[in-house]
Design a protein around this motif. Structure first.
Motif, PDB file in Angstrom:
ATOM      1  N   MET A  89     -14.900  -0.467   8.084  1.00 39.71           N
ATOM      2  CA  MET A  89     -15.157  -0.044   6.713  1.00 39.71           C
ATOM      3  C   MET A  89     -14.250  -0.772   5.732  1.00 39.71           C
ATOM      4  SD  MET A  89     -17.656   1.958   7.056  1.00 39.71           S
ATOM      5  CE  MET A  89     -17.779   2.475   5.361  1.00 39.71           C
TER       6      MET A  89
ATOM      7  N   LEU B 148     -21.597   6.259   8.456  1.00 40.89           N
ATOM      8  CA  LEU B 148     -20.681   7.400   8.536  1.00 40.89           C
ATOM      9  C   LEU B 148     -21.394   8.699   8.891  1.00 40.89           C
ATOM     10  CD1 LEU B 148     -18.407   6.707   5.436  1.00 40.89           C
ATOM     11  CD2 LEU B 148     -17.949   6.174   7.829  1.00 40.89           C
TER      12      LEU B 148
ATOM     13  N   ASP C 115     -18.175  12.904   6.688  1.00 42.70           N
ATOM     14  CA  ASP C 115     -17.314  11.854   6.135  1.00 42.70           C
ATOM     15  C   ASP C 115     -17.970  11.095   4.990  1.00 42.70           C
ATOM     16  OD1 ASP C 115     -15.263  12.322   8.007  1.00 42.70           O
ATOM     17  OD2 ASP C 115     -16.322  11.120   9.506  1.00 42.70           O
ATOM     18  N   ARG C 116     -19.213  11.446   4.668  1.00 38.96           N
ATOM     19  CA  ARG C 116     -19.954  10.662   3.687  1.00 38.96           C
ATOM     20  C   ARG C 116     -19.333  10.753   2.290  1.00 38.96           C
ATOM     21  NH1 ARG C 116     -26.277  11.703   3.340  1.00 38.96           N
ATOM     22  NH2 ARG C 116     -25.987  11.377   5.586  1.00 38.96           N
TER      23      ARG C 116
ATOM     24  N   GLY D 163     -16.393   8.536   2.269  1.00 41.59           N
ATOM     25  CA  GLY D 163     -16.828   7.142   2.355  1.00 41.59           C
ATOM     26  C   GLY D 163     -17.354   6.632   1.026  1.00 41.59           C
TER      27      GLY D 163
END
Length: 390
Positions: free
Chosen positions: A1, A115, A119-120, A123
């Motif tokens: 990432m 993701l 966790d979005r 992110g």
């Protein structure tokens, strides 16, 4: 990432520099505020129109493939500016709108695919952070090169930025899988949009993002020009402070970005109140002296929180079966608002003054808060077919 975030960093570094340089160069060339507003607004108008198309092409050809081609377009746009200068401003702004539409969609679809749901929100917030990090150094660097150095150094920097993003796209985690659902028609888009109209929260969030973005667009377009031409405040210092607030807020507050798929009117109202306070202070810039830099804190907080919060909500709220059609449509509300801010407020300045323009922006922010609370109950329910989902 991390590789993706660095890619976004270099991509938006060029945008942050040119966003400051273009109005200054246009004003030196004899453009009026209305013409500058049209030129700067063209970027987001083009971006808005292409987002739905970008979404379906990404689904058809994969995120990774589209990313490689759009970076070629990005390099060509920057090199065209290096070659032609002020005569290319309208064309370059339009080309920037094209590549930004595809870049933004590719990154957000890619992040959502990579993701986990939990966790979005973080992110999306970290991606948004990487897009605003250039605000820490881009505007100050642009003003330094514009005012104190030969413009050749500025052109060399832009040329370098046209190449650097290519170093980070290869061997990246961007998905190369295709989801060929066909090129949708306007009828299919209308049917999908008609379904989501029953999702009150989606409609409210899109309009709030449009209103908030219009204020950001007006400030981004005209604040540096106002400060430099009038001598009120230091544009580089103001933009630097605002960028610090945005960066720190998006990092430290990333975990409070709602990632539960629900619409949060109280949270969004706080974000917009921050924008209203910051914009109101700008309206009184000639009278408050150095206190004007306090507005950078409030505007920075609003800028930091508005976009990732609403984008995360939309990523949950848009029905999965029509996401490839509608995600670009709803994300385009930010582009439309940002473009309208520069376009409309340019003519407001011509007919009145910069202070009146900032007051109008504050009133627009208050109207958005009232709209949120007028629809706070209806926005919680999404009725589709025979069921209801909270």
């Amino acid at each position: 990432m991390f590789q993706l975030y660095v890619l976004a960093l270099f991509f938006f570094t060029a945008n942050s520099i040119l966003t400051v340089i273009f109005p200054l160069q246009a004003a030196d060339y004899g453009f009026r505020e209305g013409e500058i507003g049209i030129m700067m607004g063209m970027y987001m108008f083009v971006c808005m129109g292409l987002r739905p198309w970008a979404g379906q092409l990404i689904a058809k050809y994969s995120v990774l493939t589209i990313m490689k081609w759009l970076l070629v377009g990005h390099a060509l746009a920057l090199l065209l500016y290096v070659w032609l200068g002020v005569e290319s401003l309208y064309i370059v702004r339009a080309l920037q709108g094209v590549v930004t539409a595809f870049f933004s969609m590719a990154m957000q679809i890619g992040i959502a695919s990579i993701l986990l749901d939990k966790d979005r929100g973080q992110g999306m917030s970290m991606y948004s952070l990487s897009t605003v990090l250039p605000g820490l150094y881009g505007p100050a660097l642009a003003l330094l090169l514009w005012t104190h150095f030969d413009h050749l150094y500025l052109l060399l920097l832009i040329a370098a930025l046209s190449v650097l993003p290519f170093l980070f796209v290869f061997r990246s985690p961007l998905p190369a899988t295709r989801e060929d659902k066909g090129m949708f028609t306007f009828r299919e888009m209308y049917t999908a949009f008609k379904t989501t109209r029953r999702h009150r929260g989606l409609m409210v969030s899109a309009l709030v993002m449009l209103i908030g973005a219009s204020v950001f667009g007006a400030i981004t377009t005209f604040l540096p020009l106002y400060m430099i031409t009038t001598g009120y405040g230091n544009a580089a210092l103001y933009l630097f402070l605002q960028a610090i607030v945005v960066v720190v807020s998006r990092f430290l507050l990333r975990k409070i970005v709602p990632s539960d798929g629900k619409w949060h009117p109280s949270f969004m109202s706080i974000v917009l109140v921050s924008s209203v306070i910051g914009t109101t202070l700008l309206a009184f810039m000639p009278y408050i002296g150095h206190f004007i830099y306090v507005s950078a804190i409030f505007n920075g907080l609003a800028t930091a929180m508005l976009y990732p919060t609403i984008i995360t909500y939309m990523s949950f709220a848009i029905p999965q079966e029509s996401k490839h059609i509608l995600l670009g449509v709803f994300l385009a509300s930010y582009d439309l608002g940002f473009a309208l801010g520069g376009f409309v407020m340019g003519f407001v300045i011509q007919m009145s003054s910069f202070s009146i323009m900032f007051i109008i922006c504050a009133i627009v922010g208050l109207a958005a808060i009232m709209f949120i609370w007028a629809n706070r109950k209806e926005a919680d329910v999404f009725v589709i077919d025979k069921g209801a989902v909270s």
